[in-house]
Design an enzyme around this catalytic site. Sequence first.
Site, PDB file in Angstrom:
ATOM      1  N   THR A  15       0.826  -1.218   0.000  1.00  4.85           N
ATOM      2  CA  THR A  15       0.000   0.000   0.000  1.00  4.85           C
ATOM      3  C   THR A  15       0.850   1.253   0.000  1.00  4.85           C
ATOM      4  O   THR A  15       0.450   2.285  -0.534  1.00  4.85           O
ATOM      5  CB  THR A  15      -0.922  -0.024   1.244  1.00  4.85           C
ATOM      6  OG1 THR A  15      -1.825  -1.119   1.089  1.00  4.85           O
ATOM      7  CG2 THR A  15      -1.710   1.249   1.411  1.00  4.85           C
ATOM      8  N   THR A  95       1.735  -4.383   4.187  1.00  7.89           N
ATOM      9  CA  THR A  95       1.602  -4.706   5.615  1.00  7.89           C
ATOM     10  C   THR A  95       0.951  -6.074   5.850  1.00  7.89           C
ATOM     11  O   THR A  95       1.101  -6.644   6.926  1.00  7.89           O
ATOM     12  CB  THR A  95       0.760  -3.633   6.347  1.00  7.89           C
ATOM     13  OG1 THR A  95      -0.536  -3.573   5.758  1.00  7.89           O
ATOM     14  CG2 THR A  95       1.430  -2.274   6.289  1.00  7.89           C
ATOM     15  N   ASP A  96       0.253  -6.595   4.836  1.00  9.69           N
ATOM     16  CA  ASP A  96      -0.549  -7.806   5.090  1.00  9.69           C
ATOM     17  C   ASP A  96       0.291  -9.026   5.454  1.00  9.69           C
ATOM     18  O   ASP A  96      -0.129  -9.845   6.276  1.00  9.69           O
ATOM     19  CB  ASP A  96      -1.427  -8.123   3.871  1.00  9.69           C
ATOM     20  CG  ASP A  96      -2.615  -7.182   3.774  1.00  9.69           C
ATOM     21  OD1 ASP A  96      -2.822  -6.381   4.703  1.00  9.69           O
ATOM     22  OD2 ASP A  96      -3.335  -7.231   2.760  1.00  9.69           O
TER      23      ASP A  96
HETATM   24  C1  SIN Z   1      -0.941  -3.045   2.766  1.00 13.05           C
HETATM   25  O1  SIN Z   1       0.190  -2.844   2.360  1.00 13.05           O
HETATM   26  O2  SIN Z   1      -1.365  -2.444   3.792  1.00 13.05           O
HETATM   27  C2  SIN Z   1      -1.917  -3.991   2.112  1.00 13.05           C
HETATM   28  C3  SIN Z   1      -1.474  -4.543   0.819  1.00 13.05           C
HETATM   29  C4  SIN Z   1      -0.221  -5.354   0.914  1.00 13.05           C
HETATM   30  O3  SIN Z   1       0.028  -6.004   1.924  1.00 13.05           O
HETATM   31  O4  SIN Z   1       0.532  -5.365  -0.080  1.00 13.05           O
END
Ligand code: SIN
Length: 324
Positions: A15, A95-96
């Site tokens: 993200t 973050t995932d």
């Molecule tokens: C994020 O980065 O918060 C969600 C999408 C991902 O993990 O690439």
Amino acid sequence: MTRRPTIVLLATGGTIAGAAASATDTTGYTAGALSADTLLAAVPGLGDVAHLRAEQLFNLDSRDMGPAHWLAMARRVRSVLDESRVAGVVITHGTDTLEESACFLDATLASHKPVVLTGAMRPATALSADGPMNLYNAVCVAAHPDSAARGVLVSLGASILAAAGVRKGHIGRLEAFCASDGGCVGQTGPVRFFAPPPARPAPLALPDSAAQLPRVDVLYVGAGCPPEALEQAVASGARGIVLALPGNGSVPAAWRDAVAHAVAGGVPVVRASRAGAGAVTPAADDAELGTLPAGDRPASAVRVAVMLALATGRGAELARLLRP
Ligand code: SIN
């Protein structure tokens, strides 16, 4: 003028590099759309903190990452840190599944130089995007002399978290990550650590190829769930099992035979908790069934640790390797 440390940015997507059609859209966006150079250009003042060199390693939504990406990241981190002029590495990451990558990199990190992962909860196109400040803070952490010898760190919001035990704990908040007890090791703005660096275990070897990382399954155990999921996982080739169990990793009576059978067949079974925080401590079940307690790592990270231990011939030492 003091010499600025050289920090290498390895961009992998997420993200933080995401773009949406509108500035108010924080969910319907494409992760991993912007380049490493674009991320750096959005952060004024970075050049005063460090001399930056950017590389685009991948540009992915982290839900699509897996063993081959972890290995590629770890190899690149190793070779970059081997350069004497490089003081540290920052990795921008979705973050995932950041917790899996953080665990893999931390377990195999052979250098004392800082490695800092960061990400963002809002895409780069959003009003009040959090990525630029997170990137700025991560570079400040990587450039700071007190960050050495701490293993892999995660810098998000105002917190600096140790990789072991880090987990994404909220799907929307900007401070999305939680640490194990004691795992929030410092804060940014300015960088400050709460304690000296801890003693660190010797790094695990990197497998020669991602194919050497065996299948290890995480199974979520709901109240009343039958144990067939475990039997099927083993029958279909899982070489290790991590159970996300109730409470302190409590094995339901209906699962005991299946667990003992898997262990007897040479498949390690680790008791993690679905509670989200706190350490799963040794219990009578470990002696009776042959299970291993996960300590304070989330099931996602335990899975990575088990994969690495099995891939590098250290399966017999799992109990010790999982100890915090
Ligand atoms: C994020 O980065 O918060 C969600 C999408 C991902 O993990 O690439």
